[in-house]
Design a protein around this motif. Structure first.
Motif, PDB file in Angstrom:
ATOM      1  N   ALA A 137       0.828  -1.211   0.000  1.00  0.00           N
ATOM      2  CA  ALA A 137       0.000   0.000   0.000  1.00  0.00           C
ATOM      3  C   ALA A 137       0.861   1.259   0.000  1.00  0.00           C
ATOM      4  N   SER A 138       1.978   1.185   0.728  1.00  0.00           N
ATOM      5  CA  SER A 138       2.896   2.326   0.778  1.00  0.00           C
ATOM      6  C   SER A 138       3.531   2.571  -0.594  1.00  0.00           C
ATOM      7  N   LYS A 139       3.938   1.477  -1.276  1.00  0.00           N
ATOM      8  CA  LYS A 139       4.530   1.610  -2.613  1.00  0.00           C
ATOM      9  C   LYS A 139       3.512   2.161  -3.602  1.00  0.00           C
ATOM     10  N   SER A 140       2.273   1.669  -3.500  1.00  0.00           N
ATOM     11  CA  SER A 140       1.223   2.159  -4.399  1.00  0.00           C
ATOM     12  C   SER A 140       0.966   3.642  -4.199  1.00  0.00           C
ATOM     13  N   LYS A 141       0.944   4.070  -2.941  1.00  0.00           N
ATOM     14  CA  LYS A 141       0.736   5.485  -2.645  1.00  0.00           C
ATOM     15  C   LYS A 141       1.899   6.330  -3.164  1.00  0.00           C
ATOM     16  N   THR A 142       3.114   5.792  -3.018  1.00  0.00           N
ATOM     17  CA  THR A 142       4.301   6.510  -3.502  1.00  0.00           C
ATOM     18  C   THR A 142       4.259   6.678  -5.008  1.00  0.00           C
ATOM     19  N   LEU A 143       3.857   5.632  -5.728  1.00  0.00           N
ATOM     20  CA  LEU A 143       3.773   5.698  -7.186  1.00  0.00           C
ATOM     21  C   LEU A 143       2.728   6.719  -7.630  1.00  0.00           C
ATOM     22  N   ILE A 144       1.613   6.764  -6.901  1.00  0.00           N
ATOM     23  CA  ILE A 144       0.569   7.734  -7.241  1.00  0.00           C
ATOM     24  C   ILE A 144       1.086   9.163  -7.059  1.00  0.00           C
ATOM     25  N   LEU A 145       1.782   9.385  -5.938  1.00  0.00           N
ATOM     26  CA  LEU A 145       2.323  10.720  -5.676  1.00  0.00           C
ATOM     27  C   LEU A 145       3.398  11.088  -6.696  1.00  0.00           C
ATOM     28  N   LEU A 146       4.240  10.115  -7.062  1.00  0.00           N
ATOM     29  CA  LEU A 146       5.281  10.370  -8.070  1.00  0.00           C
ATOM     30  C   LEU A 146       4.674  10.695  -9.426  1.00  0.00           C
ATOM     31  N   SER A 147       3.591   9.998  -9.781  1.00  0.00           N
ATOM     32  CA  SER A 147       2.928  10.270 -11.060  1.00  0.00           C
ATOM     33  C   SER A 147       2.340  11.678 -11.089  1.00  0.00           C
ATOM     34  N   MET A 148       1.929  12.176  -9.920  1.00  0.00           N
ATOM     35  CA  MET A 148       1.405  13.542  -9.843  1.00  0.00           C
ATOM     36  C   MET A 148       2.530  14.571  -9.962  1.00  0.00           C
ATOM     37  N   VAL A 149       3.679  14.250  -9.409  1.00  0.00           N
ATOM     38  CA  VAL A 149       4.817  15.176  -9.426  1.00  0.00           C
ATOM     39  C   VAL A 149       5.550  15.143 -10.757  1.00  0.00           C
ATOM     40  N   MET A 150       5.486  14.017 -11.462  1.00  0.00           N
ATOM     41  CA  MET A 150       6.297  13.803 -12.660  1.00  0.00           C
ATOM     42  C   MET A 150       6.130  14.878 -13.734  1.00  0.00           C
ATOM     43  N   PRO A 151       4.898  15.280 -14.114  1.00  0.00           N
ATOM     44  CA  PRO A 151       4.784  16.316 -15.157  1.00  0.00           C
ATOM     45  C   PRO A 151       5.511  17.613 -14.799  1.00  0.00           C
TER      46      PRO A 151
END
Length: 317
Positions: free
Chosen positions: A12-26
């Motif tokens: 769950a922590s990794k999934s949350k991190t990926l979601i946050l990274l996808s938001m920051v990526m652009p």
């Protein structure tokens, strides 16, 4: 059982991190492509950039252009007009930082005191709208008032028996005109920021002050302004960082590029542009931009240190 629970939490922590990274990526990609990669062009400030017709690529031109060291920086201080445009740049910025702070905070407090939401929203919209206009459009508004033949002020002065002023050939009026234009266009943005900070103040503090007998002015002094201190300091530090820069659109388009007004409207950015267009020397403009950013960096660090000494919680970093 405990191990499965641990794995689920890790997943769950990794999934949350990926979601946050996808938001920051652009935003990160935007900064990388448009802010960090172009920094390699700083080397232009130390070269006499030439275009070679045999292989006219940027990197080939850059590699074969002659290294001139600090020569490109000298043109900023080599003319008799150097003191004029440097003084104008710093003087206008200091004035507008102080004036913008006072006016924006005052309007934010006034808007906060308006009880009718529709009226408050209408005023906010009218104040914020000029921020989105380009200086080209704003210059036509100014021209509508100051045009020497068809301007509103020209007609008004003629109708009242006064001699019309040739605004676009009289430098002494332009510090006031440029100041009015800057305040008109930029006050709305700062006002919204301060208003957002005011609306975040706990209403119970005003109620407690009112119960203790505090007048409206005392509530503003002892409740509103202390809560705005952090926002004021942060915006002040950021504005001080731009003290060696200037709004090119304001100083170039509003005075209609009139040469007779240079003593009041010439700033570093307009001077560099005029020199670059006449000499076609990209190295000079790069050197000027690099120097402006270095001075801005020093000003931000210095201002932040000063604020830290006074109130550490209000510093930018």
């Amino acid at each position: 059982m405990a191990e499965k629970t641990k794995k689920k939490k890790l997943s769950a922590s990794k999934s949350k991190t990926l979601i946050l990274l996808s938001m920051v990526m652009p935003g990160a990609i935007w900064f990388l492509l448009l802010r960090y990669l172009p920094m390699a062009g700083i080397i232009l400030a130390f070269k006499d950039y030439k275009v070679y017709t045999k292989a006219p690529s940027f990197w080939n031109n850059l590699m074969h252009s002659k290294w001139v060291g600090l020569k490109n920086f000298k043109f900023l201080f080599a003319t008799n007009d150097s003191w004029v445009y440097i003084k104008n740049t710093i003087g206008y910025n200091v004035l507008w930082i102080i004036l913008g702070l006072v006016v924006s905070v005052a309007f934010a407090i006034i808007l906060n005191e308006i009880t009718q939401k529709f009226v408050a929203k209408a005023y906010q919209t009218m104040m914020f709208f000029p921020y989105f206009l380009s200086w080209v459009v704003a210059s036509y508004f100014v021209l509508a008032f100051l045009d020497p033949t068809r301007g509103l002020l020209t007609h008004w002065m003629s109708a009242h028996g006064m001699t019309p002023i040739q605004w676009y050939s009289e430098p002494k009026y332009w510090p006031y005109i440029l100041t009015i234009c800057n305040v008109w266009k930029n006050t709305g943005y700062s006002t919204i920021l301060y208003l957002a900070a005011i609306t975040g103040i706990d209403a119970s503090q005003y109620e407690a002050a009112s119960i203790d007998g505090a007048t409206k002015w005392q509530q503003i002094r002892y409740v509103t302004l202390p809560h705005l201190r952090t926002m004021i300091c942060i915006l002040l530090i950021m504005n001080v960082g731009k003290i060696f820069n200037s709004d090119f659109g304001l100083f170039y388009t509003v005075p209609l590029n009139s040469g007779s007004l240079y003593s009041a409207t010439q700033v570093i950015d307009t001077y560099v542009y005029r020199v670059m267009t006449s000499t076609n020397n990209i190295g000079m403009s790069t050197a000027a931009g690099l120097l402006q950013n270095l001075v801005g960096f020093v000003c931000i660090i210095t201002a932040n240190k000063v604020v830290q000494k006074i109130d550490e919680d209000s510093s930018l970093f």
